[in-house]
Design an enzyme around this catalytic site. Structure first.
Site, mmCIF file in Angstrom:
data_model
loop_
_atom_site.group_PDB
_atom_site.id
_atom_site.type_symbol
_atom_site.label_atom_id
_atom_site.label_comp_id
_atom_site.label_asym_id
_atom_site.label_seq_id
_atom_site.Cartn_x
_atom_site.Cartn_y
_atom_site.Cartn_z
ATOM 1 N N HIS A 83 0.649 -1.107 -0.061
ATOM 2 C CA HIS A 83 0.369 0.137 0.100
ATOM 3 C C HIS A 83 0.862 1.141 -0.033
ATOM 4 C CE1 HIS A 83 -3.442 -2.428 0.161
ATOM 5 N NE2 HIS A 83 -3.502 -2.675 1.283
ATOM 6 N N HIS B 170 -9.810 1.661 0.733
ATOM 7 C CA HIS B 170 -9.878 0.685 1.666
ATOM 8 C C HIS B 170 -10.747 0.450 2.651
ATOM 9 C CE1 HIS B 170 -7.604 -2.891 3.819
ATOM 10 N NE2 HIS B 170 -6.868 -2.853 2.668
ATOM 11 N N GLU C 122 -11.490 -3.427 -3.171
ATOM 12 C CA GLU C 122 -10.278 -2.779 -3.537
ATOM 13 C C GLU C 122 -10.272 -2.783 -4.784
ATOM 14 O OE1 GLU C 122 -6.827 -3.370 -0.823
ATOM 15 O OE2 GLU C 122 -8.178 -4.716 0.261
#
Length: 394
Positions: free
Chosen positions: A141, A216, A355
């Site tokens: 991420h 998210h 996502e």
């Protein structure tokens, strides 16, 4: 990677200062509004503002300038009762303390690169770049200080229909977390009067780079603290293939069929039905934490249906549409009861993410769709979450 050479025509209004301000779309008769209030200060003293987009059908989406985090989504159940359908924390300090440390990323905007990059390395035009690893040997991420830990600039957007929108902007300098290129990112949150919530991503760079953006948010249509979490919620995925992973959760490079596996959600089934099946992929991830390859042609708006989620108890439904090639479905496998929000303690399988993004580790996988972005190009992507209610009883 989808790119466009034009910007959507939107005229941004000046941001009004002060707590409790309501932004109406002046000159239009619809009821959608945006309000704002203070949400405290970061550890370093930066002020953070909480915004709420509200539709006339009762749906509302709240988010803050810190990380673009979606803190609450209120939707009605089959009896018309409004309830929050996302996992959250009660305070800014909780987000700063737990979201990164505990690897939950509740509601956050993720970048520069969502999901994992193997070994924290990738190569562009023969030059290898190293980025920090924060998921054992992988970068996850965007690295330790991704887009989710920054305060974004927020402005209301003047629109021409029954919609209220806010544009969140972040400047990412050249070399940020090891990624090349100075990048400007704008994410627009929009809510229509019938309760459709869209996230539009736009980015440009001054050097060749890689990019993968997503949100998210953890959905739980029965509400945080529901007795069985998401296990009984009914999921359908428009995907006949997925990207299996190694024990490190890095894709093998294959696009494997879901047929005959726990990953087959082409027909609706409860999330919990096969979650504990004897399967190496589920063992590696402690549940579902995989990318599904979205099937089918795009509609007139350039979107494809990725997922449909239904809660048989409340009747709430969620449809996810996107122009991205994949959707990472994560069943909150690493929530262990050590964090919570309000009266709820968050446990494994208490929420599920959709996502929408490119495939994990795409810069190192030559057969995957490219995530490269060049100077002079504009990356543009859009995902829509459509909230509804089923009148059928359990």
């Amino acid at each position: 990677m989808k790119k466009c050479t034009f910007r959507a025509r939107m005229f941004r209004a000046l941001l009004l200062l002060g707590g409790g301000v309501t932004f109406g779309m002046l000159g239009f008769s619809h009821a959608a509004t945006m309000t704002q209030t203070s949400f405290g200060k970061t550890i370093t003293g930066e002020p953070v503002t909480l915004y709420t987009l509200s539709a006339k059908n009762g749906v509302s989406v709240s988010f803050m300038s810190y990380g673009g985090v979606i803190t609450q989504i209120m939707t009605p159940d089959r009896d018309g009762k409004l309830g929050n359908i996302v996992l959250n924390f009660p305070t800014l300090q909780d987000y700063q303390t737990h979201s990164r440390k505990d690897g939950v990323f509740f509601g956050a905007l993720i970048g520069r690169f969502a999901n994992r990059i193997a070994g924290g390395h990738f190569t562009i035009d023969g030059k290898t770049y190293s980025i920090p690893t924060n998921d054992k040997t992988n970068s996850l991420h965007g690295g330790p200080e991704g887009f989710d830990v920054h305060v974004w600039s927020v402005q209301p957007v003047k629109t021409s229909g029954d919609v209220v929108s806010a544009a969140l902007t972040l400047e990412s300098p050249d070399g940020d977390q090891g990624f090349p290129g100075r990048m400007t990112v704008t994410v627009t949150y929009s809510l229509t009067d019938n309760g459709d919530f869209s996230i539009a991503y736009e980015a440009k760079t001054d050097k060749p780079t890689v990019l993968n953006l997503t949100n998210h948010t953890y959905f739980t249509l029965g509400g945080p603290g529901a007795q069985n979490g998401i296990l009984d919620e009914i999921l359908q995925l428009n995907a006949s293939r997925y990207t299996p992973v190694k024990a490190t959760l890095i894709p093998t490079g294959d696009l494997a069929t879901v047929e005959g596996t726990p990953f087959d959600f082409r027909k609706p089934k409860s999330i919990g039905r096969d979650l504990r099946a004897v399967n190496a992929q589920l063992l590696y991830a402690h549940g579902y934490d995989h990318n599904w390859v979205i099937d089918g042609p795009k509609d007139k708006n350039g979107l494809r249906q990725a997922a449909i989620l239904k809660d048989p108890v409340s009747g709430r439904t969620l449809e996810c549409l996107t122009d991205q090639p994949g959707v990472q479905v994560y069943t909150s496998n690493f929530l262990d009861g050590s964090v919570g929000g309000g009266d709820a303690i968050y446990r494994q399988s208490d929420g599920v993410t959709f996502e929408t993004q490119h495939y994990p580790d795409s810069p190192n996988q030559k057969t995957f769709p490219t995530t490269r972005l060049n100077p002079g190009e504009i990356f543009y992507s859009r995902t829509v979450f459509r909230f509804g209610v089923s009148t059928a009883t359990r």
